[in-house]
Design an enzyme around this catalytic site. Structure first.
Site, PDB file in Angstrom:
ATOM      1  CG  HIS A 126     -60.440 -56.703  17.803  1.00 28.50           C
ATOM      2  ND1 HIS A 126     -60.063 -57.312  18.982  1.00 28.50           N
ATOM      3  CD2 HIS A 126     -61.760 -56.436  17.923  1.00 28.50           C
ATOM      4  CE1 HIS A 126     -61.110 -57.386  19.789  1.00 28.50           C
ATOM      5  NE2 HIS A 126     -62.158 -56.875  19.170  1.00 28.50           N
ATOM      6  NE  ARG A 153     -62.158 -54.101  20.928  1.00 30.24           N
ATOM      7  CZ  ARG A 153     -62.953 -53.139  21.366  1.00 30.24           C
ATOM      8  NH1 ARG A 153     -62.434 -51.991  21.804  1.00 30.24           N
ATOM      9  NH2 ARG A 153     -64.273 -53.292  21.365  1.00 30.24           N
ATOM     10  CD  GLU A 187     -68.229 -56.008  19.539  1.00 22.82           C
ATOM     11  OE1 GLU A 187     -69.197 -55.972  18.753  1.00 22.82           O
ATOM     12  OE2 GLU A 187     -67.530 -57.021  19.714  1.00 22.82           O
ATOM     13  CG  HIS A 192     -64.918 -54.145  16.825  1.00 24.47           C
ATOM     14  ND1 HIS A 192     -63.997 -54.012  17.825  1.00 24.47           N
ATOM     15  CD2 HIS A 192     -64.794 -53.040  16.043  1.00 24.47           C
ATOM     16  CE1 HIS A 192     -63.337 -52.872  17.666  1.00 24.47           C
ATOM     17  NE2 HIS A 192     -63.804 -52.264  16.601  1.00 24.47           N
TER      18      HIS A 192
END
Length: 208
Positions: A10, A62, A89, A159
């Site tokens: 991202h 995100r 993440e 991520h």
């Protein structure tokens, strides 16, 4: 039959900008982050990597927004998309929300470095890269590998650490080797794979 797998981290988030441990928190992209996602999309288009069969992303905005920007730019709004927290993440536990400099002052620079850069030592209440990989890899094997076996074109917006887990599997890297892998925000990595997910080629599309 050759499959294509694109991995993209991202764009910059509001917490990236503030140098905070983010993990499973859900800040939005900054203007710079949106620009990075758009630049990644333009890089894909320029190379002819602009038609996909399916997309995967985490449940965090995100990564979702990064994917939306890319799909909009390449003309694939409405593409079949799967969102799953398995691609989230790494969970930074008690470090979440702390400024990285403040965390070094609180816990000591050496300890924070161990938590950030070791493969198998998690921060208090959080995940190590090893634990992150233990949720990412089964999801990849169940959901994405069958699409690779069909020779499909797949894009994954996620991520840094969930993607490093995938890269470790794809490239057969050791825990020591994966720790040196850095992923730039918004920069696509394009893999050509055979039906068994063996890497035939790899291209990193750095922004112009």
């Amino acid at each position: 039959m050759t499959a294509q797998l694109v991995l993209v981290r991202h764009g910059q988030s509001a917490w990236n900008k503030l140098n905070l441990f983010t993990g499973w928190k859900d800040p939005e992209l900054t203007e710079q982050g949106e620009a990075e996602a758009l630049a990644g999309a333009k890089a894909l288009k320029a190379k002819g990597y602009s038609q996909y069969d399916v997309a995967y992303t985490s449940v965090l905005q995100r990564a979702n927004k990064t994917l939306d920007i890319i799909l909009n730019e390449i003309g694939q709004v409405g593409l079949e998309t799967h969102k799953d927290q398995a691609l989230n993440e790494r969970d930074y536990g008690d470090l979440t929300g702390l400024n990285k400099d403040d965390a070094r002052k609180k816990f000591g620079e050496d300890q924070v470095k161990i938590w950030r850069r070791s493969y198998d030592v998690p921060p208090p209440g959080g995940e190590s890269l090893e634990l992150t990989a233990k949720r990412v890899r089964p999801y990849f094997e169940k959901e994405i590998l069958p699409r690779i076996a069909k020779g499909e074109k797949i894009i994954v917006a996620a991520h840094g650490n969930s993607l490093r887990s995938l890269i470790m599997f794809l490239e057969g890297l050791t825990p020591a080797q994966i720790l040196d892998v850095e992923l730039e925000t918004g920069v696509p990595i394009v893999y050509s794979l055979d039906k068994d997910a063996k890497v035939l080629s790899k291209e990193v599309l750095a922004h112009a």
